[in-house]
Design a protein around this motif. Structure first.
Motif, PDB file in Angstrom:
ATOM      1  N   GLU A 358       5.529  17.929   3.669  1.00 12.41           N
ATOM      2  CA  GLU A 358       4.316  18.493   4.278  1.00 12.41           C
ATOM      3  C   GLU A 358       3.852  17.636   5.449  1.00 12.41           C
ATOM      4  O   GLU A 358       3.382  18.166   6.460  1.00 12.41           O
ATOM      5  N   MET A 359       3.976  16.320   5.333  1.00 14.13           N
ATOM      6  CA  MET A 359       3.613  15.448   6.453  1.00 14.13           C
ATOM      7  C   MET A 359       4.510  15.719   7.653  1.00 14.13           C
ATOM      8  O   MET A 359       4.049  15.819   8.799  1.00 14.13           O
ATOM      9  N   LEU A 360       5.816  15.866   7.389  1.00 16.89           N
ATOM     10  CA  LEU A 360       6.765  16.079   8.473  1.00 16.89           C
ATOM     11  C   LEU A 360       6.731  17.497   9.026  1.00 16.89           C
ATOM     12  O   LEU A 360       7.402  17.805  10.019  1.00 16.89           O
ATOM     13  N   TRP A 365       3.989  13.277  12.923  1.00 17.79           N
ATOM     14  CA  TRP A 365       4.746  12.365  12.064  1.00 17.79           C
ATOM     15  C   TRP A 365       6.252  12.415  12.358  1.00 17.79           C
ATOM     16  O   TRP A 365       7.038  11.747  11.687  1.00 17.79           O
ATOM     17  N   ARG A 366       6.659  13.177  13.332  1.00 18.60           N
ATOM     18  CA  ARG A 366       8.070  13.436  13.598  1.00 18.60           C
ATOM     19  C   ARG A 366       8.886  12.159  13.836  1.00 18.60           C
ATOM     20  O   ARG A 366      10.038  12.072  13.435  1.00 18.60           O
ATOM     21  N   SER A 367       8.283  11.167  14.469  1.00 16.96           N
ATOM     22  CA  SER A 367       9.024   9.940  14.805  1.00 16.96           C
ATOM     23  C   SER A 367       8.546   8.736  14.002  1.00 16.96           C
ATOM     24  O   SER A 367       8.762   7.592  14.434  1.00 16.96           O
ATOM     25  N   ASN A 368       7.923   8.985  12.868  1.00 15.25           N
ATOM     26  CA  ASN A 368       7.414   7.875  12.061  1.00 15.25           C
ATOM     27  C   ASN A 368       8.491   7.390  11.091  1.00 15.25           C
ATOM     28  O   ASN A 368       8.888   8.111  10.167  1.00 15.25           O
ATOM     29  N   LEU A 369       8.952   6.182  11.296  1.00 18.72           N
ATOM     30  CA  LEU A 369      10.044   5.635  10.485  1.00 18.72           C
ATOM     31  C   LEU A 369       9.663   5.505   9.018  1.00 18.72           C
ATOM     32  O   LEU A 369      10.473   5.791   8.120  1.00 18.72           O
ATOM     33  N   ASP A 370       8.433   5.085   8.735  1.00  8.27           N
ATOM     34  CA  ASP A 370       8.002   4.886   7.348  1.00  8.27           C
ATOM     35  C   ASP A 370       8.057   6.185   6.547  1.00  8.27           C
ATOM     36  O   ASP A 370       8.454   6.190   5.369  1.00  8.27           O
TER      37      ASP A 370
END
Length: 449
Positions: A358-360, A365-370
């Motif tokens: 859901e976050m993605l 959040w597309r480029s968030n490594l975590d």
């Protein structure tokens, strides 16, 4: 009372002031347009060449019908005021603030208008325009503002409370906390005629801001006390301001609305005196009382409080579960997924998968490594079970048509390769399990050009 209350912070007051002034300026110009109609050229009407030029560039779209125009019954007084207001608008549009101030000094005679229909709009217009002009004059002083505010307060009763509130805001911006508190105290005790619902709402808001000022004074004295040796008399003085602030802050919970900064101030004071039970009660009411509007921040404050006091993970997860229902893309959902994965229960791991997907779903959040690393961990745990792949595919059924374009194109691969190779590797390892049977061009290997 559903009132959106905005807090005050000395550290970021300058930024808030710029935003506030720009929004206020736009509203004032809209009000002027409604009052006067579309702008007119106030230049020399005898200039034929200029007139000819204007005719050639006449707009094709029809102009709005002016609300204030010259009529056969218009008196000389009203005509003079109307023309003066047109000059003020022209000067403001071109940021000639000194010129606007000079015209404004004459336009205030409109306050003498005895027409009951025009009286209130005219008073509000003078109030708004005068303060806007002062905001842009480099040599304007607090005394100049005080003169305007005091004159407008006594020109009529309809806007008295809001003028007092704005006056106090201006004094706060200049660190005149005692003066701001005095303005709010005067407004709080002011009464005129039968109290209306809107008047009661404004009084509640004024009481809340007065409590906020008591909190600020409490903070200053607390800071001073921590630097010096502690005396019992100083402690009593600080506690006095705590009582003054808390009295009205307690009343806030009886008036449903968005009271974020006030709740935070009250909780901070309660924590300082070790009254954690009362602080938790306040936050719980703010977050879960159905009479209050849904407010994600209320759940954030609850979570932060519980985390500060080392509450069990079960309680933390319950708060984050409610926050997810309101804002599934909230940054604390990463904390939620981490707590779910820590439990190592299959059901919690499935829930973590849902939360991370859901976050993605949101581009932010597309480029968030975590987030991607957490998603990798969740899928890895699920694949240890026999039906793990089925669980993942079930979650991706509704995403299979648009997720590849959102995350797994050759453009994304090139961008991630340039900016974050670790992210590239994590995403590439998940591409096939998330989008099975899709011809993806997202790979950790260098694509031929």
């Amino acid at each position: 009372m559903d009132v959106a209350a905005t807090g005050y912070s000395r550290e970021n007051s300058a930024g808030r002031r710029v935003t506030y002034l720009s929004l206020l300026g736009e509203l004032i110009m809209e009000a002027l347009d409604e009052h006067l109609g579309p702008p007119v050229d106030l230049g020399d009407e005898s200039d034929s060449s200029d007139n000819g030029s204007r005719k050639r560039h006449k707009p094709k779209l029809p102009l709005a019908k002016p609300m204030s125009v010259e009529t056969q019954t218009e008196s000389g007084f009203h005509k003079t005021c109307r023309i003066c207001l047109e000059h003020i608008r022209e000067a403001m549009l071109h940021h000639r603030w000194q010129e606007a101030a000079e015209y404004m000094a004459s336009y205030t005679q409109i306050l003498e208008d005895r027409n009951q229909v025009r009286a209130q709009p005219n008073k509000e217009l003078v109030w708004r325009i005068s303060t806007e002009i002062l905001h842009h004059l480099p040599n304007a002083t607090v005394k100049d503002y005080n003169i305007i505010y005091e004159r407008m307060k006594h020109s009529g009763v309809k806007h008295y409370l809001m003028i007092c509130l704005e006056h106090s805001f201006h004094l706060m911006l200049h660190d005149q906390i005692e003066g701001a508190k005095h303005q709010l105290s005067v407004a709080e005790s002011w009464r005129h005629g039968k109290e209306s619902v809107s008047q009661l709402q404004r009084i509640k808001l004024i009481q809340a801001y007065r409590s906020l000022l008591d909190y600020m004074i409490w903070c200053d004295k607390k800071s001073t006390l921590s630097k010096n040796s502690s005396f019992e008399s100083d402690n009593q003085g600080i506690h006095t301001f705590f009582r003054l602030a808390s009295t009205n802050l307690q009343e806030i919970l009886k008036n449903p609305g968005v009271w974020d900064p006030f709740i935070l101030c009250y909780v901070e004071m309660l924590e300082f005196y070790g009254d954690y039970e009362e602080a938790l009660k306040v936050l719980n009411s703010y977050a879960y009382d159905n009479s209050f509007p849904p407010n994600p921040n209320a759940h954030v404050y609850m979570y932060q409080f519980l985390k500060r006091h080392d509450s069990p993970e079960k309680k933390l997860m319950k708060v984050l579960k409610n926050l997810r229902l309101l804002v599934s893309s909230h940054e604390l959902m990463l904390d939620y997924s981490f707590l779910l994965l820590q439990s190592e229960k299959k059901s919690d791991t499935q829930k973590a998968l849902e939360v991370l997907l859901e976050m993605l779903d949101y581009a932010c959040w597309r480029s968030n490594l975590d987030v991607w690393k957490s998603l990798h961990a969740a899928i890895h745990q699920l694949l240890l079970h026999e039906d793990g792949e089925v669980v993942v595919h079930k979650q991706m059924v509704l995403r299979k048509d648009w997720w590849p374009a959102l995350h797994f194109t050759s453009f994304h691969a090139k961008k991630d390769r340039e900016e974050n190779t670790e992210l590239l590797e994590v995403k590439a390892s998940l591409a096939k399990i998330l989008c099975p049977g899709r011809p993806l061009r997202y790979t950790a290997e260098q694509m031929p050009t």
